[in-house]
Design a protein around this motif. Sequence first.
Motif, PDB file in Angstrom:
ATOM      1  N   VAL A   1       0.621  -1.400   0.186  1.00  0.00           N
ATOM      2  CA  VAL A   1      -0.616   0.021   0.240  1.00  0.00           C
ATOM      3  C   VAL A   1       0.640   1.379  -0.149  1.00  0.00           C
ATOM      4  CG1 VAL A   1      -1.831   1.259   0.869  1.00  0.00           C
ATOM      5  CG2 VAL A   1      -1.778  -1.009   1.196  1.00  0.00           C
ATOM      6  N   LEU A   2       1.970   1.578   0.980  1.00  0.00           N
ATOM      7  CA  LEU A   2       2.595   2.516   0.515  1.00  0.00           C
ATOM      8  C   LEU A   2       3.160   2.913  -0.582  1.00  0.00           C
ATOM      9  CD1 LEU A   2       3.749   4.396   2.729  1.00  0.00           C
ATOM     10  CD2 LEU A   2       5.933   3.363   2.916  1.00  0.00           C
ATOM     11  N   ALA A   3       3.658   1.580  -1.198  1.00  0.00           N
ATOM     12  CA  ALA A   3       4.078   2.061  -2.397  1.00  0.00           C
ATOM     13  C   ALA A   3       3.346   2.131  -3.575  1.00  0.00           C
ATOM     14  CB  ALA A   3       4.504   0.311  -2.660  1.00  0.00           C
ATOM     15  N   TRP A   4       2.446   2.031  -3.401  1.00  0.00           N
ATOM     16  CA  TRP A   4       1.187   2.931  -4.409  1.00  0.00           C
ATOM     17  C   TRP A   4       0.782   4.292  -3.855  1.00  0.00           C
ATOM     18  CZ3 TRP A   4      -2.799   1.813  -7.886  1.00  0.00           C
ATOM     19  CH2 TRP A   4      -2.222   0.860  -8.491  1.00  0.00           C
ATOM     20  N   TRP A   5       0.924   4.872  -2.606  1.00  0.00           N
ATOM     21  CA  TRP A   5       1.253   6.044  -2.258  1.00  0.00           C
ATOM     22  C   TRP A   5       2.431   6.807  -2.227  1.00  0.00           C
ATOM     23  CZ3 TRP A   5      -1.769   7.290   2.544  1.00  0.00           C
ATOM     24  CH2 TRP A   5      -2.965   6.633   2.604  1.00  0.00           C
ATOM     25  N   VAL A   6       3.519   6.360  -2.877  1.00  0.00           N
ATOM     26  CA  VAL A   6       4.786   6.878  -2.594  1.00  0.00           C
ATOM     27  C   VAL A   6       4.970   6.996  -4.414  1.00  0.00           C
ATOM     28  CG1 VAL A   6       6.939   7.069  -1.907  1.00  0.00           C
ATOM     29  CG2 VAL A   6       5.007   6.824  -0.267  1.00  0.00           C
ATOM     30  N   VAL A   7       5.327   5.924  -5.181  1.00  0.00           N
ATOM     31  CA  VAL A   7       5.998   5.530  -6.524  1.00  0.00           C
ATOM     32  C   VAL A   7       4.850   6.082  -7.456  1.00  0.00           C
ATOM     33  CG1 VAL A   7       6.400   3.963  -8.588  1.00  0.00           C
ATOM     34  CG2 VAL A   7       6.782   3.123  -5.998  1.00  0.00           C
TER      35      VAL A   7
ATOM     36  N   SER B   1      15.469 -16.692   7.633  1.00  0.00           N
ATOM     37  CA  SER B   1      15.534 -17.318   8.884  1.00  0.00           C
ATOM     38  C   SER B   1      14.460 -16.141   9.738  1.00  0.00           C
ATOM     39  CB  SER B   1      15.856 -17.644   9.766  1.00  0.00           C
ATOM     40  OG  SER B   1      17.115 -17.357  10.554  1.00  0.00           O
ATOM     41  N   VAL B   2      13.330 -15.381  10.095  1.00  0.00           N
ATOM     42  CA  VAL B   2      12.494 -15.331  10.819  1.00  0.00           C
ATOM     43  C   VAL B   2      12.017 -15.040  11.164  1.00  0.00           C
ATOM     44  CG1 VAL B   2      10.794 -12.751  10.143  1.00  0.00           C
ATOM     45  CG2 VAL B   2      12.058 -13.794   8.626  1.00  0.00           C
ATOM     46  N   ASP B   3      12.285 -14.749  12.895  1.00  0.00           N
ATOM     47  CA  ASP B   3      11.634 -14.996  14.468  1.00  0.00           C
ATOM     48  C   ASP B   3      10.277 -14.162  14.241  1.00  0.00           C
ATOM     49  OD1 ASP B   3      11.437 -15.142  17.111  1.00  0.00           O
ATOM     50  OD2 ASP B   3      13.258 -15.195  17.202  1.00  0.00           O
ATOM     51  N   ALA B   4       9.559 -14.508  14.506  1.00  0.00           N
ATOM     52  CA  ALA B   4       8.068 -13.716  14.745  1.00  0.00           C
ATOM     53  C   ALA B   4       8.281 -12.765  15.954  1.00  0.00           C
ATOM     54  CB  ALA B   4       7.114 -14.305  15.627  1.00  0.00           C
ATOM     55  N   ASP B   5       9.715 -13.082  17.114  1.00  0.00           N
ATOM     56  CA  ASP B   5       9.782 -12.321  18.017  1.00  0.00           C
ATOM     57  C   ASP B   5      10.249 -10.813  17.261  1.00  0.00           C
ATOM     58  OD1 ASP B   5       8.100 -14.014  19.933  1.00  0.00           O
ATOM     59  OD2 ASP B   5      10.447 -15.162  20.662  1.00  0.00           O
ATOM     60  N   ASP B   6      11.140 -10.940  16.754  1.00  0.00           N
ATOM     61  CA  ASP B   6      11.234  -9.592  16.106  1.00  0.00           C
ATOM     62  C   ASP B   6      10.430  -9.033  15.026  1.00  0.00           C
ATOM     63  OD1 ASP B   6      13.858  -9.917  17.312  1.00  0.00           O
ATOM     64  OD2 ASP B   6      14.487 -11.562  15.280  1.00  0.00           O
ATOM     65  N   LEU B   7       9.786  -9.911  14.416  1.00  0.00           N
ATOM     66  CA  LEU B   7       8.615  -8.418  13.504  1.00  0.00           C
ATOM     67  C   LEU B   7       7.728  -8.980  14.574  1.00  0.00           C
ATOM     68  CD1 LEU B   7       8.623 -11.456  10.290  1.00  0.00           C
ATOM     69  CD2 LEU B   7       9.883  -9.296  11.300  1.00  0.00           C
ATOM     70  N   GLY B   8       7.045  -9.610  15.613  1.00  0.00           N
ATOM     71  CA  GLY B   8       5.444  -8.958  16.223  1.00  0.00           C
ATOM     72  C   GLY B   8       5.537  -7.872  17.069  1.00  0.00           C
ATOM     73  N   PRO B   9       6.394  -7.265  17.523  1.00  0.00           N
ATOM     74  CA  PRO B   9       5.493  -5.486  18.060  1.00  0.00           C
ATOM     75  C   PRO B   9       5.838  -4.397  16.660  1.00  0.00           C
ATOM     76  CG  PRO B   9       7.707  -7.122  19.048  1.00  0.00           C
ATOM     77  CD  PRO B   9       7.476  -7.827  18.196  1.00  0.00           C
ATOM     78  N   PHE B  10       6.618  -5.173  15.898  1.00  0.00           N
ATOM     79  CA  PHE B  10       6.545  -3.673  14.863  1.00  0.00           C
ATOM     80  C   PHE B  10       4.985  -4.385  13.977  1.00  0.00           C
ATOM     81  CE2 PHE B  10       8.112  -2.587  10.673  1.00  0.00           C
ATOM     82  CZ  PHE B  10       8.325  -0.997  10.426  1.00  0.00           C
ATOM     83  N   SER B  11       4.854  -5.409  13.866  1.00  0.00           N
ATOM     84  CA  SER B  11       3.734  -5.598  13.016  1.00  0.00           C
ATOM     85  C   SER B  11       2.319  -5.284  13.876  1.00  0.00           C
ATOM     86  CB  SER B  11       3.707  -7.006  12.299  1.00  0.00           C
ATOM     87  OG  SER B  11       3.406  -7.962  13.751  1.00  0.00           O
ATOM     88  N   HIS B  12       2.731  -4.862  15.268  1.00  0.00           N
ATOM     89  CA  HIS B  12       1.263  -4.965  15.853  1.00  0.00           C
ATOM     90  C   HIS B  12       1.477  -3.233  15.479  1.00  0.00           C
ATOM     91  CE1 HIS B  12       0.201  -8.708  16.994  1.00  0.00           C
ATOM     92  NE2 HIS B  12       2.023  -8.653  18.476  1.00  0.00           N
ATOM     93  N   LEU B  13       2.129  -2.634  15.358  1.00  0.00           N
ATOM     94  CA  LEU B  13       2.426  -0.904  15.389  1.00  0.00           C
ATOM     95  C   LEU B  13       2.191  -1.103  14.002  1.00  0.00           C
ATOM     96  CD1 LEU B  13       3.321   2.005  16.048  1.00  0.00           C
ATOM     97  CD2 LEU B  13       5.928   1.714  15.704  1.00  0.00           C
ATOM     98  N   VAL B  14       2.700  -1.389  13.061  1.00  0.00           N
ATOM     99  CA  VAL B  14       2.090  -1.244  11.447  1.00  0.00           C
ATOM    100  C   VAL B  14       0.228  -1.267  11.229  1.00  0.00           C
ATOM    101  CG1 VAL B  14       2.111  -1.823   9.054  1.00  0.00           C
ATOM    102  CG2 VAL B  14       4.322  -1.583  11.245  1.00  0.00           C
ATOM    103  N   ALA B  15      -0.080  -2.032  12.174  1.00  0.00           N
ATOM    104  CA  ALA B  15      -1.594  -2.340  11.982  1.00  0.00           C
ATOM    105  C   ALA B  15      -2.728  -1.516  12.062  1.00  0.00           C
ATOM    106  CB  ALA B  15      -1.961  -3.910  12.185  1.00  0.00           C
ATOM    107  N   TRP B  16      -1.544  -0.457  13.456  1.00  0.00           N
ATOM    108  CA  TRP B  16      -2.494   0.549  14.115  1.00  0.00           C
ATOM    109  C   TRP B  16      -2.354   1.983  12.660  1.00  0.00           C
ATOM    110  CZ3 TRP B  16      -6.708  -0.087  16.464  1.00  0.00           C
ATOM    111  CH2 TRP B  16      -6.314  -1.283  17.212  1.00  0.00           C
ATOM    112  N   THR B  17      -1.748   1.465  11.395  1.00  0.00           N
ATOM    113  CA  THR B  17      -1.580   2.389  10.489  1.00  0.00           C
ATOM    114  C   THR B  17      -2.514   2.369   9.507  1.00  0.00           C
ATOM    115  OG1 THR B  17       0.674   1.395   9.017  1.00  0.00           O
ATOM    116  CG2 THR B  17       0.592   2.904  10.733  1.00  0.00           C
ATOM    117  N   PRO B  18      -2.957   3.444   8.488  1.00  0.00           N
ATOM    118  CA  PRO B  18      -3.833   3.010   7.048  1.00  0.00           C
ATOM    119  C   PRO B  18      -3.213   1.835   5.779  1.00  0.00           C
ATOM    120  CG  PRO B  18      -3.200   5.148   7.669  1.00  0.00           C
ATOM    121  CD  PRO B  18      -2.627   4.461   8.705  1.00  0.00           C
ATOM    122  N   PHE B  19      -1.770   1.687   6.099  1.00  0.00           N
ATOM    123  CA  PHE B  19      -1.218   0.941   5.286  1.00  0.00           C
ATOM    124  C   PHE B  19      -0.456  -1.029   5.690  1.00  0.00           C
ATOM    125  CE2 PHE B  19       1.355   4.616   6.570  1.00  0.00           C
ATOM    126  CZ  PHE B  19       1.248   4.937   4.564  1.00  0.00           C
ATOM    127  N   GLY B  20      -1.330  -0.956   7.258  1.00  0.00           N
ATOM    128  CA  GLY B  20      -1.319  -1.916   7.214  1.00  0.00           C
ATOM    129  C   GLY B  20      -2.544  -3.041   8.002  1.00  0.00           C
TER     130      GLY B  20
END
Length: 519
Positions: free
Chosen positions: A68-74, A196-215
Motif C-alpha cells: 500500500v505504501l508503494a502505491w502511495w509513494v511511487v 530465517s525470520v523470528d516472530a518475536d522480532d516481527l511481532g512488536p513492529f507488525s502490531h504497530l504497523v497494524a494501527w496505520t492505514p497501510f497495515g
Amino acid sequence: MVAHILRLKLQLVANGLRRSAWQLVGLVVGAVYGLSVLAMLVIGMIALSVGDEDLRRSVPVLVGAVMVLAWWVVPLISFGVDSTLDPARFATFTVSRRSLLTGLALAGVIGVPGAMTAIASFSIGTVWWRDAPALLAGLVAAVVGLALAVVGSRATTTAALPIVGRRRVREAMAALAVLPLLLLGPLVGRFTSGVSVDADDLGPFSHLVAWTPFGAPWAIPGDVAAGDWGLAGGHALVALGSLAVVAVVWERALAYGLVHPAHSEASGKRRGLGWFDRLPPTPVGAVTARCLTYWARDPRYALAAAIVPVAPVVLWVLDRDGGALILAGPVAAFLLGWGISADVAYDGSAFWTHVIAPIRGTADRWGRVLAAGAIGLPTVVLFSVGFPLLTHRAAAVVPVLGASLGLLLTALGIASVVSAYVVYPVQQPGESPFQTRQGASTAALTSQLGGWFALLLASAPEVILAVVAVHTGSVALGLATLLVGVALGITFLLLGVRYGGRALERNGPVLLQRILAFT
C-alpha cells in the motif's frame, strides 16, 4: 461515464502494445520481472499459511503495508508515467466528480501493476484459508486494502500535484527513487531464499504497523482467527476510516485541480556562466563545460549517476559475505563510461548548435569524454581501491583497478563511436525519467547490444587477467592487469574519439533530422 473511462484506459493499454515491437519486448521483460516478484510473494504466502501462527499474524501485515505504501509513494516519484493522474486533462469536460472519481479509481486496477496488486492482495487475504471466518474476513480485507492502495495513490498524487508539478521537485524525487526500486527485487529474492525470520522480532513492529492505514486491513483476518473481535473491529475502523479520509482528500484535491490546473514554473535567475567561466575558451572546453552542466543539472544524467552509488548496495544485498563488492569498480566503470552513448540523443533539438558550429567532430567527442571522465575516473578509482580494502582483500586492489580503468576508457571510446551513428527516442527535459518515449527502433536496440558485445571483446584481456590475478593472488599478474588495462583502454579511447569524430562530421545533419522527428 465510468464505463467510458474504463474503455479509454483499456484502449490506452492496447495502443501502448501496438506502438513498437521493442516496446512490447520491454513490457514483456518488465512483466517477467514483476511476475517473478509476485510469484515469490504468492509462494511465500502459501508457505506461510501452513507455518507458524505468530508469523501468519505478522508477515501479511508488513507485506501488505509495504504494498500500500508503494502505491502511495511511487506515483509521486514517477510523475508523468500515467497521464490519467493529471486533473488538468479533465478540466474542459462536464463530468461529475463522483463519476470521475469512480472511473479513475477502477482504471487504476487496469494494467499490469493493478492486476499484480490485486493478485497479491488476495494471496495475502487467503493466508488463513483453513479458518472459514478468517478467510471471509481476509477476502473482504483484501478488497479494502486494494481500494486503499489505489484510492490513496490517486489522493496523494492529486493533492501533491501543485508541488510535484514543479520540475526541480520531480527531478529530486526521481533521483531518490532509484535506491528502493533497485533494491526491491534483490531484497525479496534474498528474503525468500532462506533468511530465517523470528516472530518475536516481527511481532512488536507488525502490531504497530497494524494501527496505520497501510497495515490495518491486513491485520483483520489474524484477529478474527484468534477470536479477538474487539481488536478486529478496531483495525477495521482504522482501515475503513482511512479509506474514507483519502477518498475525501482525493475529491477535494481533484475539485481544486480541475479549477486550478498546474502550470510550469518559470526558471529562476542565475548568475555567472558556471563551467564556461572555469574551462578554457576552446571548442573542447566549450563542449566539456556544456556536458558538465548537463551532468549537474539535467535529471536524466543525474539519474544515471545516482545509480552508481546504488550498485555496491545491490551487490552487498546479493552477497552479504562481501565478496561481490570488489565488482563495484568495474560496474561503475561500465555505467559511467557507456553513459555517453546517449549523449547526442539527450541533446535533443539543441544538437543543431553542434551541427552548425565550426568545430571538428573530434572536439565534440573529446568534450563529452572529458566531462564523463571527470566524474567517472575518481569514482572508479575510489570504488576499485576502497571496496577491496573494505572487504579485507588488499591483494585485489591492483587487478581490479586495472580492469576498471580499462573498462572505463574502452567504454568511453566505443560509446563515442556508437553515438555518432545511432540516436533513439529519449525523455525530453522536464519529463519523468521513468517515462517511455514512443518510436524506439530496432536500430537503437541493435546498436546497444552491438556496442556491449564490442566492449566485452575489447576489454576481455584485462578482465580475464584480473579474474586470474584475484583468484591466484599473483602480484605480477595484478601489475600486468593494470598495465594492459590502461594501455588498451587508452588505445581504444583514442581510436574511438578519432573514428567517432569523423563519423559525427559525416552523420551530424542526419542525426539532427532523426532527433527532430522524435520530438
